[in-house]
Design a protein around this motif. Structure first.
Motif, PDB file in Angstrom:
ATOM      1  N   PHE A  72      -4.206 -14.735  16.132  1.00  0.00           N
ATOM      2  CA  PHE A  72      -3.065 -14.149  15.897  1.00  0.00           C
ATOM      3  C   PHE A  72      -2.116 -14.551  14.974  1.00  0.00           C
ATOM      4  O   PHE A  72      -1.326 -13.842  14.276  1.00  0.00           O
ATOM      5  N   MET A  73      -1.914 -15.942  14.815  1.00  0.00           N
ATOM      6  CA  MET A  73      -1.088 -16.288  13.889  1.00  0.00           C
ATOM      7  C   MET A  73      -1.609 -16.093  12.545  1.00  0.00           C
ATOM      8  O   MET A  73      -0.720 -16.156  11.407  1.00  0.00           O
ATOM      9  N   GLN A 108      11.032 -13.676  14.654  1.00  0.00           N
ATOM     10  CA  GLN A 108      10.931 -11.928  14.768  1.00  0.00           C
ATOM     11  C   GLN A 108       9.766 -11.580  14.619  1.00  0.00           C
ATOM     12  O   GLN A 108       9.419 -10.838  15.031  1.00  0.00           O
ATOM     13  N   ALA A 109       9.135 -12.283  13.530  1.00  0.00           N
ATOM     14  CA  ALA A 109       7.705 -11.730  13.163  1.00  0.00           C
ATOM     15  C   ALA A 109       6.504 -11.720  14.366  1.00  0.00           C
ATOM     16  O   ALA A 109       5.823 -10.808  14.674  1.00  0.00           O
ATOM     17  N   ILE A 110       6.773 -12.697  15.054  1.00  0.00           N
ATOM     18  CA  ILE A 110       5.780 -12.915  16.185  1.00  0.00           C
ATOM     19  C   ILE A 110       6.157 -12.152  17.195  1.00  0.00           C
ATOM     20  O   ILE A 110       5.161 -11.370  17.901  1.00  0.00           O
ATOM     21  N   CYS A 133       4.990  -8.573  15.973  1.00  0.00           N
ATOM     22  CA  CYS A 133       3.319  -8.450  15.727  1.00  0.00           C
ATOM     23  C   CYS A 133       2.684  -8.533  17.058  1.00  0.00           C
ATOM     24  O   CYS A 133       1.533  -8.305  17.208  1.00  0.00           O
ATOM     25  N   GLY A 134       3.515  -9.202  18.270  1.00  0.00           N
ATOM     26  CA  GLY A 134       2.854  -9.359  19.605  1.00  0.00           C
ATOM     27  C   GLY A 134       2.325  -7.884  20.032  1.00  0.00           C
ATOM     28  O   GLY A 134       1.199  -7.934  20.485  1.00  0.00           O
ATOM     29  N   GLY A 138      -2.481  -4.189  20.913  1.00  0.00           N
ATOM     30  CA  GLY A 138      -3.134  -2.668  20.805  1.00  0.00           C
ATOM     31  C   GLY A 138      -4.453  -2.810  19.924  1.00  0.00           C
ATOM     32  O   GLY A 138      -5.233  -1.801  19.686  1.00  0.00           O
ATOM     33  N   MET A 139      -4.888  -4.096  19.213  1.00  0.00           N
ATOM     34  CA  MET A 139      -5.782  -3.763  18.302  1.00  0.00           C
ATOM     35  C   MET A 139      -7.192  -3.939  18.988  1.00  0.00           C
ATOM     36  O   MET A 139      -7.300  -4.572  20.106  1.00  0.00           O
TER      37      MET A 139
END
Length: 484
Positions: free
Chosen positions: A9-10, A30-32, A35-36, A41-42
């Motif tokens: 994930f990172m 904010q990016a974490i 992207c969570g 959904g991937m």
């Protein structure tokens, strides 16, 4: 330390922040958050490259090894320790300079107070900076009043480091010769001991409690690590006793001894040899001396001479009786104070008094040095530059009384050091033959004493001090006498 483990994930978050325009404007948190939801959904196929990249990064991290020096230490970690140590030393020097400048700005440099402190220890850990304390002494010092108060106590730590009893016996036998645990003398309750030390240090500083954030003490450069470790040992023992809730029973007061650890102030250990340099420079400026200012090498050389190393009457009763006063902590802090006075009192025209600025057995009332200026001061260091002088036989044969010695097995706080009368045990013949020996310490300086009809002129080429740890013999070579 084990290498940090990477996650798929990172890896995805890092790629998103680098490649996506909106990711470049986001912070990591904010990016974490952003992207969570996308990561959930991937599919596994979409996550595969990132998970695989995380595993490859873990393998590369484990394969990478830090560069070591010849001692097997990581060079990067060692360099960081050296930088931190240099930063700490720089901060300490700035604080010492600030203390001295504050005294000068108040136009009260001679009354600025400092606390000298040191420990004796039983043994040191083999691979650690752990010291087991055996004895502690501290004194309050100022140039005007000299040694104004004295605190001295022996310490019973209760135990030694396992497996180091033989090392403790060797160290103790070669230095202070204090009995080892479980037969150690002194205070066994760390809570009571630390409370007593804190009370003494608080009461001897100029500032009020509202401005007091730490308790500064000064010790020799080589002993800073040892003194810090001994303070930490006592503080840790105090905290452990308080965590037991039941405290530690105090037989003297018939109650449990409890203290409020939160009210204790941190004890900061500074370098007394750098204070020696800083205070000397300011004293010369205040005294209007135009000679070249000394540097750290000059002041360290003078301080390390330790003129009063074999002086009797300035250590605790225990070490006086076993003839080990050289290693007594009470003697050491007294000798530091006398060395400060010997080197600086002349700059400020401060009269040196026995028991305050010099050992009690020294007779300064009749010792005067004449300088080019009109000032007349007492300083054995300054007397080294005095011209040939006269000596009074009667003054040579008299000895001043010794100071009061503190009790060896108990806490001692002395507000003043009186000089009681004692029988005269000096040999007149010895003082006639060696008129410049006072209290076992050789002073090969030209001295001017009270003029009487019976006097001698002292002329010399050089004088040599030969001391040994066993008998402290003193010999004088190449000294000639002639009547006027």
């Amino acid at each position: 330390m084990a290498p940090k483990k990477h996650s798929g994930f990172m890896m995805y978050v890092t790629e998103f922040r680098k490649k996506k325009p909106e990711g470049q404007r986001m912070s990591l948190s904010q990016a974490i958050d952003y992207c969570g939801s996308i990561w959930k959904g991937m599919t596994d196929q979409q996550r595969g490259p990132y998970i695989s990249g995380a595993k490859n990064a873990d393998v590369a991290s484990r394969a990478r090894r830090d560069t070591l020096n010849c001692h097997g230490e990581v060079i990067a970690a060692r360099e960081k320790e050296e930088r931190d140590a240099a930063k700490e030393i720089g901060s300490m020097k700035r604080n010492i300079d600030r203390m001295v400048r504050e005294g000068r700005n108040r136009c009260d440099l001679e009354n600025t107070k400092f606390i000298f402190a040191t420990f004796n220890y039983f043994v040191r850990g083999l691979n650690s900076q752990i010291y087991i304390p055996a004895e502690f002494s501290a004194c309050q010092f100022s140039l005007k009043r000299g040694v104004n108060s004295l605190y001295s106590t022996m310490i019973d730590p209760g135990h030694l480091i396992f497996g180091l009893a033989c090392d403790a016996m060797k160290h103790s036998g070669g230095t202070h010769r204090l009995p080892l645990p479980p037969l150690a003398l002194g205070e066994p309750i760390m809570s009571k001991l630390y409370q007593s030390i804190q009370d003494y240090l608080r009461s001897r500083l100029d500032r009020g409690d509202q401005d007091l954030k730490s308790l500064p003490v000064f010790t020799k450069t080589d002993d800073i690590t040892m003194v810090k470790s001994c303070f930490h040992f006592i503080k840790t023992g105090c905290e452990e006793e308080q965590r037991k809730h039941e405290g530690n029973y105090d037989e003297d007061e018939d109650r449990f001894y409890k203290v409020d650890v939160s009210k204790f102030l941190p004890i900061v250990v500074y370098d007394v040899q750098y204070l020696f340099l800083a205070l000397k420079k300011e004293a010369m400026d205040v005294g209007g001396l135009t000679s070249e200012k000394p540097n750290l090498y000059v002041t360290d050389a003078f301080f390390s001479r330790d003129f009063y190393e074999f002086q009797d009457g300035i250590s605790c009763q225990y070490h006086e009786e076993i003839d080990r006063s050289k290693y007594c902590t009470q003697s050491r802090v007294n000798r530091w104070a006398y060395t400060f006075c010997d080197y600086m009192c002349a700059d400020l025209a401060i009269t040196m008094l026995p028991g305050k600025h010099m050992p009690p057995s020294y007779k300064s009332a009749t010792v005067q040095a004449k300088f080019n200026s009109d000032a007349s001061v007492d300083s054995f260091f300054s007397l080294a530059t005095a011209p040939s002088s006269t000596l009074n036989r009667k003054d040579r044969e008299e000895r001043s009384p010794s100071p009061t010695i503190s009790t060896a097995s108990s806490l001692t706080s002395i507000n003043s050091i009186p000089a009681p009368k004692v029988p005269n045990t000096a040999s007149p013949k010895k003082f006639q033959e060696n008129p410049t020996i006072w209290g076992g310490t050789l002073k090969h300086y030209g001295v001017l004493l009270k003029e009487t009809k019976d006097r001698f002129i002292l002329k010399y080429d050089k004088a040599i001090d030969d001391f040994s740890d066993d008998d402290f013999n003193v010999t004088i070579n190449d000294m000639s006498w002639s009547r006027p």
